[in-house]
Design an enzyme around this catalytic site. Structure first.
Site, PDB file in Angstrom:
ATOM      1  N   HIS A  72     118.314  87.346  11.478  1.00 26.76           N
ATOM      2  CA  HIS A  72     119.049  88.540  11.263  1.00 26.76           C
ATOM      3  C   HIS A  72     120.499  88.343  11.449  1.00 26.76           C
ATOM      4  CE1 HIS A  72     115.872  91.676  11.858  1.00 26.76           C
ATOM      5  NE2 HIS A  72     115.367  90.856  10.991  1.00 26.76           N
ATOM      6  N   TYR A 121     120.178 100.164  16.963  1.00 24.81           N
ATOM      7  CA  TYR A 121     120.287 100.544  18.307  1.00 24.81           C
ATOM      8  C   TYR A 121     120.875 102.150  18.149  1.00 24.81           C
ATOM      9  CZ  TYR A 121     119.553  96.044  20.369  1.00 24.81           C
ATOM     10  OH  TYR A 121     119.045  94.871  20.621  1.00 24.81           O
ATOM     11  N   LYS A 146     118.429  90.122  26.344  1.00 25.84           N
ATOM     12  CA  LYS A 146     118.960  88.816  26.961  1.00 25.84           C
ATOM     13  C   LYS A 146     118.079  88.304  28.091  1.00 25.84           C
ATOM     14  CE  LYS A 146     122.703  88.435  25.122  1.00 25.84           C
ATOM     15  NZ  LYS A 146     122.690  87.537  23.922  1.00 25.84           N
TER      16      LYS A 146
HETATM   17  P1  FAD Z   1     107.830  86.021  32.854  1.00 26.66           P
HETATM   18  O1  FAD Z   1     107.376  86.196  31.602  1.00 26.66           O
HETATM   19  O2  FAD Z   1     107.636  87.378  33.829  1.00 26.66           O
HETATM   20  O3  FAD Z   1     106.897  85.204  33.711  1.00 26.66           O
HETATM   21  C1  FAD Z   1     106.515  85.001  34.940  1.00 26.66           C
HETATM   22  C2  FAD Z   1     105.009  84.219  35.030  1.00 26.66           C
HETATM   23  O4  FAD Z   1     104.436  84.055  36.525  1.00 26.66           O
HETATM   24  C3  FAD Z   1     104.017  85.376  34.535  1.00 26.66           C
HETATM   25  O5  FAD Z   1     103.053  84.609  33.613  1.00 26.66           O
HETATM   26  C4  FAD Z   1     103.113  85.762  35.717  1.00 26.66           C
HETATM   27  O6  FAD Z   1     101.824  86.030  35.662  1.00 26.66           O
HETATM   28  C5  FAD Z   1     103.345  84.448  36.620  1.00 26.66           C
HETATM   29  N1  FAD Z   1     103.375  84.791  38.241  1.00 26.66           N
HETATM   30  C6  FAD Z   1     103.711  85.827  38.700  1.00 26.66           C
HETATM   31  N2  FAD Z   1     103.405  85.950  39.896  1.00 26.66           N
HETATM   32  C7  FAD Z   1     102.642  84.590  40.118  1.00 26.66           C
HETATM   33  C8  FAD Z   1     102.089  83.836  41.370  1.00 26.66           C
HETATM   34  N3  FAD Z   1     101.993  84.690  42.578  1.00 26.66           N
HETATM   35  N4  FAD Z   1     101.227  82.763  40.931  1.00 26.66           N
HETATM   36  C9  FAD Z   1     101.224  82.326  39.946  1.00 26.66           C
HETATM   37  N5  FAD Z   1     101.691  82.881  38.740  1.00 26.66           N
HETATM   38  C10 FAD Z   1     102.369  84.039  38.768  1.00 26.66           C
HETATM   39  N6  FAD Z   1     114.341  89.619  26.719  1.00 26.66           N
HETATM   40  C11 FAD Z   1     115.183  88.929  25.753  1.00 26.66           C
HETATM   41  O7  FAD Z   1     115.648  87.891  25.767  1.00 26.66           O
HETATM   42  N7  FAD Z   1     115.194  89.658  24.440  1.00 26.66           N
HETATM   43  C12 FAD Z   1     114.435  90.700  24.198  1.00 26.66           C
HETATM   44  O8  FAD Z   1     114.368  91.295  23.407  1.00 26.66           O
HETATM   45  C13 FAD Z   1     113.655  91.314  25.428  1.00 26.66           C
HETATM   46  N8  FAD Z   1     113.010  92.457  25.458  1.00 26.66           N
HETATM   47  C14 FAD Z   1     112.124  92.796  26.272  1.00 26.66           C
HETATM   48  C15 FAD Z   1     111.263  93.985  26.170  1.00 26.66           C
HETATM   49  C16 FAD Z   1     110.321  94.341  27.000  1.00 26.66           C
HETATM   50  C17 FAD Z   1     109.591  95.494  26.848  1.00 26.66           C
HETATM   51  C18 FAD Z   1     110.454  93.800  28.275  1.00 26.66           C
HETATM   52  C19 FAD Z   1     109.312  94.058  29.512  1.00 26.66           C
HETATM   53  C20 FAD Z   1     111.235  92.571  28.645  1.00 26.66           C
HETATM   54  C21 FAD Z   1     112.057  92.172  27.533  1.00 26.66           C
HETATM   55  N9  FAD Z   1     112.852  90.932  27.817  1.00 26.66           N
HETATM   56  C22 FAD Z   1     113.695  90.600  26.892  1.00 26.66           C
HETATM   57  C23 FAD Z   1     112.880  90.135  28.806  1.00 26.66           C
HETATM   58  C24 FAD Z   1     112.118  89.031  29.055  1.00 26.66           C
HETATM   59  O9  FAD Z   1     110.697  89.405  28.563  1.00 26.66           O
HETATM   60  C25 FAD Z   1     111.945  88.316  30.153  1.00 26.66           C
HETATM   61  O10 FAD Z   1     113.256  88.136  30.947  1.00 26.66           O
HETATM   62  C26 FAD Z   1     111.098  87.016  30.472  1.00 26.66           C
HETATM   63  O11 FAD Z   1     109.841  87.260  30.161  1.00 26.66           O
HETATM   64  C27 FAD Z   1     111.508  86.277  31.559  1.00 26.66           C
HETATM   65  O12 FAD Z   1     110.671  84.828  31.459  1.00 26.66           O
HETATM   66  P2  FAD Z   1     110.270  84.341  32.877  1.00 26.66           P
HETATM   67  O13 FAD Z   1     109.167  83.018  32.405  1.00 26.66           O
HETATM   68  O14 FAD Z   1     111.163  84.105  33.599  1.00 26.66           O
HETATM   69  O15 FAD Z   1     109.230  85.428  33.514  1.00 26.66           O
HETATM   70  C1  DHB Z   2     113.714  93.894  21.016  1.00 28.23           C
HETATM   71  C2  DHB Z   2     113.762  94.040  22.634  1.00 28.23           C
HETATM   72  C3  DHB Z   2     114.870  94.194  22.850  1.00 28.23           C
HETATM   73  O1  DHB Z   2     115.084  94.736  24.313  1.00 28.23           O
HETATM   74  C4  DHB Z   2     116.122  94.427  22.194  1.00 28.23           C
HETATM   75  O2  DHB Z   2     117.365  94.602  22.555  1.00 28.23           O
HETATM   76  C5  DHB Z   2     115.943  94.202  20.628  1.00 28.23           C
HETATM   77  C6  DHB Z   2     114.974  93.835  20.288  1.00 28.23           C
HETATM   78  C7  DHB Z   2     112.369  93.517  20.509  1.00 28.23           C
HETATM   79  O3  DHB Z   2     111.185  93.617  21.217  1.00 28.23           O
HETATM   80  O4  DHB Z   2     112.205  93.308  19.269  1.00 28.23           O
END
Ligand code: FAD
Ligand code: DHB
Length: 391
Positions: free
Chosen positions: A72, A200, A296
């Protein structure tokens, strides 16, 4: 069990760290509380910064991403009854790629599995010990048996609700936090994308976001109350609200379709300092949460892991601790800039409970400035496509 780096959490942060360490010849074991199927199906982020794409491509994970990712060149901001394009390509020379987080996770799991990685799914009662010693330990239960992994280092990649951050003794961490009274109701719909780019929308009924996962699947979000019950949102109410908040551009329509997934996500801003205690290093959501408006969270997790993998490689290759010692400060510099951008996007686009007519006019003035001044548009664009990775 004995390993060099014990990783808690098989989200994008934990899996990418394990992959990058493997490429540097460093062994790791991941423990994950959920099943592989659950981790692979968890629909979350969708926007990858150029730096994130580069990291995946450089580490051999670019094949499906190149085939299925949607490049995009910008986004639209919708307010006051009209839509305005922000052209990232023109403003910064960079673009973003739409590719679901669960697809990144699948690619990482495939690569790790092919390489014979040790990933223990469905563990219970994870705990971490001896963090300030040279042999920190991860304990967990699997199939009713107590298990222990003795590590050189532990990476806390277990997200916001994980156990690693709360295992740091009281008084060590400073926690910076902001909560919001609203949340996002997100849906994945089996409906064709009718816009080439994300929209947005700042609307008087609240924020809305039009996104997608493929030309056939749309991902849509609506601002709702933080204590909202999803049961109060039948399909008809969701579509009605999406049409009202998004369809300001004459002739443009949001296509409807069966809703495949739905959920409510609270909005939070959190940073903990430092991101290290002894030999425990926090990465990704375990250390910081950004409201999703700037897209982010995933990208920030990838940036942390790049820094950590490089620091650990320098330790194992040359016995140097300088990069490990600098880990927290290096990551926090970027984290705060990303927090600022995510806070700013959130403030500009949502409807706040206590906001007055004055606040509303300021929001509209901000949007009008961002969509008419090249300098202001460029500031949004360079943050959205991703600040340069400092390492
Ligand atoms: P997580 O993905 O939370 O992974 C943590 C892992 O640890 C999980 O698999 C969990 O099951 C495991 N865990 C937890 N506790 C334990 C334990 N005690 N023992 C063993 N395992 C454990 N970010 C973007 O950059 N762009 C976006 O567009 C965006 N949109 C989003 C939309 C939504 C609806 C949501 C909810 C989040 C969004 N985010 C976005 C944020 C992004 O999804 C998170 O920042 C990302 O998942 C972080 O990755 P992580 O590996 O740090 O944590
Ligand atoms: C998506 C999620 C976001 O938080 C965002 O800012 C843009 C796109 C997505 O899930 O596609």
């Amino acid at each position: 069990m004995r390993t060099q780096v014990g990783i808690v959490g098989a989200g994008p942060a934990g899996l990418l760290l394990s992959h990058l360490l493997h490429l540097a010849g460093i062994g790791s074991v991941i423990v994950e509380s959920r099943s592989r199927a659950h981790v692979e199906a968890r629909i979350r982020a969708g926007v990858l910064e150029q730096g994130t794409v580069d990291t995946l491509v450089e580490s051999g994970l670019g094949e499906r991403l190149a085939r299925e990712g949607l490049v995009h060149r910008g986004i639209h901001l919708s307010f006051g009854g009209a839509r305005h394009a922000i052209d990232f390509e023109q403003l910064t020379g960079h673009s973003v790629t739409i590719y679901g987080q669960h697809e990144v996770v699948k690619d990482l799991l495939d690569a790790r599995t092919r390489a014979g990685a040790d990933i223990v799914f469905e563990v219970e009662e994870t705990s971490v010990y001896d963090l300030d010693s040279e042999r920190p330990v991860i304990r967990y239960r699997k199939d009713g048996q107590d298990q222990e992994i003795v590590c050189d280092f532990i990476a806390g990649c277990d997200g916001y609700h994980g156990v690693c951050r709360p295992s740091i003794p009281p008084g060590v961490l400073r926690i910076f936090e902001r909560t919001y009274t609203f949340a996002w109701l997100g849906i994945l719909a089996d409906a064709p994308a009718t816009s080439d780019e994300l929209v947005y929308a700042n609307h008087e009924r609240g924020f809305a976001l039009y996104s997608m996962r493929s030309p056939e699947l749309t991902r849509l979000y609506l601002q709702c109350r933080a204590d909202e019950d999803i049961a109060d949102w039948p399909d008809e109410r969701i579509w009605d609200e999406l049409h009202r908040r998004l369809e300001t551009d004459a002739g443009w329509r949001v296509a409807e379709g069966p809703i495949l997934q739905r959920g409510i996500t609270p909005l939070r801003s959190v940073v903990v300092e430092p991101m290290r205690y002894g030999r425990l290093y926090l990465a990704g959501d375990a250390a910081h949460i950004v409201p999703p408006t700037g897209a982010k969270g995933l990208n920030l997790a990838v940036a942390d892991v790049r820094v950590l993998a490089k620091a650990l490689a320098s330790f194992y290759r040359a016995g140097r601790t300088a990069l490990l010692d600098a880990y927290s400060a290096t990551c926090l510099e970027r984290t705060w800039r990303v927090q600022r951008f995510s806070w700013w996007m959130t403030a500009m686009l949502h409807r706040f409970d206590a906001s007055t007519e004055f606040d509303r006019q300021i929001q509209l003035a901000e949007l009008s400035y961002v969509t008419s001044s090249r300098a202001a548009a460029r500031s949004l664009a360079e943050n959205y496509v991703g600040l340069p990775l400092s390492v």
